[in-house]
Structures are given as structure tokens and as C-alpha cells.
Design a protein around this motif. Sequence first.
Motif, PDB file in Angstrom:
ATOM      1  N   PRO A  71       0.799  -1.231   0.000  1.00 47.53           N
ATOM      2  CA  PRO A  71       0.000   0.000   0.000  1.00 47.53           C
ATOM      3  C   PRO A  71       0.826   1.273   0.000  1.00 47.53           C
ATOM      4  O   PRO A  71       0.587   2.184  -0.803  1.00 47.53           O
ATOM      5  N   VAL A  72       1.828   1.365   0.867  1.00 51.26           N
ATOM      6  CA  VAL A  72       2.593   2.609   0.967  1.00 51.26           C
ATOM      7  C   VAL A  72       3.477   2.816  -0.257  1.00 51.26           C
ATOM      8  O   VAL A  72       3.679   3.950  -0.709  1.00 51.26           O
ATOM      9  N   ILE A  73       4.014   1.736  -0.830  1.00 44.96           N
ATOM     10  CA  ILE A  73       4.815   1.870  -2.049  1.00 44.96           C
ATOM     11  C   ILE A  73       3.960   2.435  -3.176  1.00 44.96           C
ATOM     12  O   ILE A  73       4.381   3.346  -3.906  1.00 44.96           O
ATOM     13  N   LEU A  74       2.747   1.907  -3.301  1.00 43.09           N
ATOM     14  CA  LEU A  74       1.836   2.388  -4.331  1.00 43.09           C
ATOM     15  C   LEU A  74       1.423   3.839  -4.073  1.00 43.09           C
ATOM     16  O   LEU A  74       1.356   4.659  -4.997  1.00 43.09           O
ATOM     17  N   VAL A  75       1.185   4.165  -2.810  1.00 44.18           N
ATOM     18  CA  VAL A  75       0.795   5.529  -2.439  1.00 44.18           C
ATOM     19  C   VAL A  75       1.900   6.523  -2.787  1.00 44.18           C
ATOM     20  O   VAL A  75       1.641   7.584  -3.371  1.00 44.18           O
ATOM     21  N   ILE A  76       3.140   6.201  -2.446  1.00 42.52           N
ATOM     22  CA  ILE A  76       4.254   7.118  -2.711  1.00 42.52           C
ATOM     23  C   ILE A  76       4.509   7.237  -4.206  1.00 42.52           C
ATOM     24  O   ILE A  76       4.879   8.313  -4.702  1.00 42.52           O
ATOM     25  N   TYR A  77       4.291   6.156  -4.944  1.00 35.34           N
ATOM     26  CA  TYR A  77       4.437   6.236  -6.395  1.00 35.34           C
ATOM     27  C   TYR A  77       3.426   7.225  -6.972  1.00 35.34           C
ATOM     28  O   TYR A  77       3.770   8.066  -7.816  1.00 35.34           O
ATOM     29  N   VAL A  78       2.183   7.135  -6.531  1.00 34.94           N
ATOM     30  CA  VAL A  78       1.171   8.075  -6.986  1.00 34.94           C
ATOM     31  C   VAL A  78       1.532   9.489  -6.531  1.00 34.94           C
ATOM     32  O   VAL A  78       1.366  10.467  -7.274  1.00 34.94           O
ATOM     33  N   ALA A  79       2.065   9.607  -5.326  1.00 37.01           N
ATOM     34  CA  ALA A  79       2.461  10.924  -4.803  1.00 37.01           C
ATOM     35  C   ALA A  79       3.538  11.570  -5.664  1.00 37.01           C
ATOM     36  O   ALA A  79       3.608  12.805  -5.766  1.00 37.01           O
ATOM     37  N   SER A  80       4.382  10.758  -6.302  1.00 32.77           N
ATOM     38  CA  SER A  80       5.434  11.319  -7.158  1.00 32.77           C
ATOM     39  C   SER A  80       4.820  12.070  -8.342  1.00 32.77           C
ATOM     40  O   SER A  80       5.348  13.096  -8.776  1.00 32.77           O
ATOM     41  N   TRP A  81       3.700  11.566  -8.858  1.00 33.49           N
ATOM     42  CA  TRP A  81       3.021  12.240  -9.963  1.00 33.49           C
ATOM     43  C   TRP A  81       2.223  13.447  -9.460  1.00 33.49           C
ATOM     44  O   TRP A  81       2.170  14.484 -10.131  1.00 33.49           O
ATOM     45  N   VAL A  82       1.630  13.288  -8.298  1.00 36.42           N
ATOM     46  CA  VAL A  82       0.890  14.415  -7.711  1.00 36.42           C
ATOM     47  C   VAL A  82       1.841  15.566  -7.401  1.00 36.42           C
ATOM     48  O   VAL A  82       1.513  16.741  -7.607  1.00 36.42           O
ATOM     49  N   GLN A  83       3.053  15.245  -6.932  1.00 31.16           N
ATOM     50  CA  GLN A  83       4.033  16.277  -6.624  1.00 31.16           C
ATOM     51  C   GLN A  83       4.438  17.054  -7.879  1.00 31.16           C
ATOM     52  O   GLN A  83       4.624  18.279  -7.830  1.00 31.16           O
ATOM     53  N   LYS A  84       4.563  16.349  -9.009  1.00 32.17           N
ATOM     54  CA  LYS A  84       4.881  17.034 -10.266  1.00 32.17           C
ATOM     55  C   LYS A  84       3.750  17.981 -10.670  1.00 32.17           C
ATOM     56  O   LYS A  84       3.996  19.097 -11.146  1.00 32.17           O
ATOM     57  N   LEU A  85       2.519  17.529 -10.462  1.00 29.82           N
ATOM     58  CA  LEU A  85       1.373  18.381 -10.749  1.00 29.82           C
ATOM     59  C   LEU A  85       1.360  19.596  -9.826  1.00 29.82           C
ATOM     60  O   LEU A  85       1.130  20.728 -10.269  1.00 29.82           O
ATOM     61  N   ALA A  86       1.656  19.366  -8.531  1.00 29.99           N
ATOM     62  CA  ALA A  86       1.671  20.454  -7.559  1.00 29.99           C
ATOM     63  C   ALA A  86       2.751  21.478  -7.890  1.00 29.99           C
ATOM     64  O   ALA A  86       2.564  22.682  -7.685  1.00 29.99           O
ATOM     65  N   GLU A  87       3.879  20.993  -8.421  1.00 30.46           N
ATOM     66  CA  GLU A  87       4.955  21.919  -8.794  1.00 30.46           C
ATOM     67  C   GLU A  87       4.519  22.829  -9.942  1.00 30.46           C
ATOM     68  O   GLU A  87       4.831  24.023  -9.955  1.00 30.46           O
ATOM     69  N   LYS A  88       3.787  22.274 -10.905  1.00 31.04           N
ATOM     70  CA  LYS A  88       3.309  23.080 -12.023  1.00 31.04           C
ATOM     71  C   LYS A  88       2.258  24.105 -11.572  1.00 31.04           C
ATOM     72  O   LYS A  88       2.200  25.221 -12.101  1.00 31.04           O
ATOM     73  N   LEU A  89       1.446  23.722 -10.586  1.00 30.43           N
ATOM     74  CA  LEU A  89       0.367  24.591 -10.132  1.00 30.43           C
ATOM     75  C   LEU A  89       0.817  25.625  -9.095  1.00 30.43           C
ATOM     76  O   LEU A  89       0.072  26.558  -8.797  1.00 30.43           O
ATOM     77  N   SER A  90       2.020  25.438  -8.542  1.00 31.22           N
ATOM     78  CA  SER A  90       2.491  26.318  -7.474  1.00 31.22           C
ATOM     79  C   SER A  90       3.220  27.538  -8.046  1.00 31.22           C
ATOM     80  O   SER A  90       4.193  27.377  -8.793  1.00 31.22           O
ATOM     81  N   PRO A  91       2.796  28.745  -7.721  1.00 33.45           N
ATOM     82  CA  PRO A  91       3.540  29.951  -8.119  1.00 33.45           C
ATOM     83  C   PRO A  91       4.955  29.926  -7.556  1.00 33.45           C
ATOM     84  O   PRO A  91       5.171  29.451  -6.426  1.00 33.45           O
ATOM     85  N   LYS A  92       5.922  30.397  -8.318  1.00 34.83           N
ATOM     86  CA  LYS A  92       7.316  30.330  -7.885  1.00 34.83           C
ATOM     87  C   LYS A  92       7.550  31.015  -6.550  1.00 34.83           C
ATOM     88  O   LYS A  92       8.368  30.571  -5.746  1.00 34.83           O
ATOM     89  N   VAL A  93       6.835  32.087  -6.287  1.00 36.30           N
ATOM     90  CA  VAL A  93       7.053  32.863  -5.060  1.00 36.30           C
ATOM     91  C   VAL A  93       6.761  32.041  -3.814  1.00 36.30           C
ATOM     92  O   VAL A  93       7.430  32.178  -2.794  1.00 36.30           O
ATOM     93  N   ILE A  94       5.747  31.181  -3.887  1.00 35.50           N
ATOM     94  CA  ILE A  94       5.340  30.417  -2.700  1.00 35.50           C
ATOM     95  C   ILE A  94       5.529  28.910  -2.899  1.00 35.50           C
ATOM     96  O   ILE A  94       4.994  28.109  -2.124  1.00 35.50           O
ATOM     97  N   ARG A  95       6.274  28.503  -3.927  1.00 37.85           N
ATOM     98  CA  ARG A  95       6.425  27.086  -4.242  1.00 37.85           C
ATOM     99  C   ARG A  95       7.057  26.299  -3.100  1.00 37.85           C
ATOM    100  O   ARG A  95       6.723  25.120  -2.883  1.00 37.85           O
ATOM    101  N   PHE A  96       7.950  26.916  -2.362  1.00 38.74           N
ATOM    102  CA  PHE A  96       8.696  26.222  -1.310  1.00 38.74           C
ATOM    103  C   PHE A  96       7.762  25.525  -0.323  1.00 38.74           C
ATOM    104  O   PHE A  96       8.003  24.383   0.069  1.00 38.74           O
ATOM    105  N   PHE A  97       6.698  26.226   0.095  1.00 37.14           N
ATOM    106  CA  PHE A  97       5.788  25.610   1.055  1.00 37.14           C
ATOM    107  C   PHE A  97       4.463  25.170   0.417  1.00 37.14           C
ATOM    108  O   PHE A  97       3.776  24.296   0.939  1.00 37.14           O
ATOM    109  N   PHE A  98       4.094  25.764  -0.725  1.00 38.21           N
ATOM    110  CA  PHE A  98       2.797  25.454  -1.324  1.00 38.21           C
ATOM    111  C   PHE A  98       2.822  24.094  -2.032  1.00 38.21           C
ATOM    112  O   PHE A  98       1.818  23.373  -2.021  1.00 38.21           O
ATOM    113  N   LYS A  99       3.961  23.711  -2.634  1.00 35.88           N
ATOM    114  CA  LYS A  99       4.039  22.425  -3.335  1.00 35.88           C
ATOM    115  C   LYS A  99       3.822  21.243  -2.389  1.00 35.88           C
ATOM    116  O   LYS A  99       2.982  20.373  -2.660  1.00 35.88           O
TER     117      LYS A  99
END
Length: 314
Positions: A71-99
Motif C-alpha cells: 500500500p505505501v509503495i503504491l501511495v508514494i508512487y502516486v504521490a510522485s506524480w501528484v508532486q509534479k502536478l503540484a509543482e506546475k500549479l504552485s507559483p514560484k514565489v510560494i512554491r517552497f511551502f505550497f508544493k
Amino acid sequence: SMVGDAPFYFMPVILAYTSSVKFGVDPMVGLTIGLCMVHPTYLSLIDAGEAVRMFGLLPVNLAKYTSTVLPVILVIYVASWVQKLAEKLSPKVIRFFFKPLLTLIIMTPLTFCIVGPLGNLCGKVLEGGLSIVQVNAPWFLPIFFGAFGPIVIMLGMHYAVTIPLALAAIQAFGYDMLGPGFLVANIAQGAAALAVAVLAKDKDFKSLATSTGVSAILGTTEPALYGVNLRLKKPLYASILGGLIGGIICGIAGVKRIVFGPTGLTSIAIFIDPDNGMNFVFALIGVAATFAATFVITYALVRKDRGILKEIGR
């Protein structure tokens, strides 16, 4: 007992970190997700046994994740894609904590409502398959992995497949049958490299074969596998035959790995079974037979190969 049980109880936390490193997820985000999966509040919801809806809308599957692997391996794998999406959606000014914030916001419902339960279901299917093999053909796994352990390692499947299999088996049954196979496979790699070391006249090659052979016997086979045996080929063939012999002995005797850990002489105690003293004895017999057979076969094959003799300076 507490020290031995702790890593298994908090397995999602440990795997959350290692999986985060593997999949490129912020380790602190991964650890937070893993910790949530074994949080006392969540465990109390499981014990209560009442239906739970996140935000009053999303049904939560109250699967228990302590001591689980998939379960956790699968969850973290999905999180890797969600993190990429979050990086694209996060403004550079607040990316450090918003991502990381956005990643956690998205992953929390995914973890408890979809991905985690799916991984738990896959784990149960895996346990069912292992149960069939370990009950009806317990000899198969030591023989297969004793012979083909080095091939599994070369394919990288020992991290992706066999470790989750072994952890799932130990969690479900209190032992696993893959460990004896990898034990004799590792010993075979070491014996093959040491046989080459005995024949080698080139000082550098002798030193390489000796050091890697000893390392393999102690539990780390990659240097011997890639630096000596695969390079010369025939020692690899000999190690497969020797591992097969040891696997047959361990398989017929029903040798079990009682505690998860690397397989080699330094960790041979993981085959001590409090309920069956002969388990450890047969593990040692398998080790001795594997070493002797592999050493003799390697020595005989290498002595007749002029190309290998020339390469090792004999």
C-alpha cells in the motif's frame, strides 16, 4: 522482541522514506503520508469499526496498514506524480511551502479512499498466492531463487518484487521461503569468485576476486556478480548450478527464514527457528553443500577455458 517487531509495525513509515527517495518525492512529505497511515487516531477508527466519510462525502476504506508493504509503495508512487502536478500549479514565489502542502492535500483522500485500499487488496491477493505456494509447494521457492537468484538481481527484481514478497510472507505466516534460496545463491556467488581467486595469477584480479567473493559470502553479491562471475561467464553458470543444489537441499528440508534480513553468513541467525532447531542445521548444510559444489564446478570449468585463464593471468 520489541526491537525486532518495531520495523515491521512501522513498515509504512520506513518504506515511505525509501520509496520517496526512489520515486523522487520530498522525503518529509513521504514520511508524513507514511505516519498518517499508522496514526493512533486512524487505528482507533479501525478498532471502532464504524463507517467513516472524509469531509462527510468520501467513503474511507478502513484498511489496516501497519506491517504492510504494497500500500505505501503504491501511495508514494502516486504521490510522485501528484508532486509534479503540484509543482506546475504552485507559483514560484510560494512554491517552497505550497508544493508540499498541495501534494498532501491531494494525497490524503487518495491515500485513504483509493490508493491505499487498492494496495491493501493487491497485498491480500499476493498473500493468497504465497499461501498456495508455501503450503502446497514449499520446496519451489528455495530451488527457484537458489538457482536464479543472480538473474533476479541482474533484472533489479530483488528490490521491486522479491523484497515485498518476502515481507508479505513473514507478516502473514511468520516466515518466508525466498530467504533460503537467496542465502545459497549468495554463497554460490562467493564460492565462484573465490575459486577464480585461487586460479588467478594476476595480482589485481586475484585481489578483486578474493574481496568480492568474501563480500558475497557475507551477504553482498553485486561486486562478485558484476566484477567477476558475469564478466567471465562460466563462474556464473557454476554459481547457478551450485545454487540449485543448495536450493534443492533447503527446499526438501523446508528451511524457512524466520526474520527478514540480508542473507549471508553475517546474518545466518535469521534462520534460527525457536520451534524447529533443525531449520538452522539444514540451512548450514545447504550453505556448505552450495559452497563446495560451486567451488569445484567453477574450478573445473575455469581450468579448461584458455580464454578465462589468459584474462586472469594464469
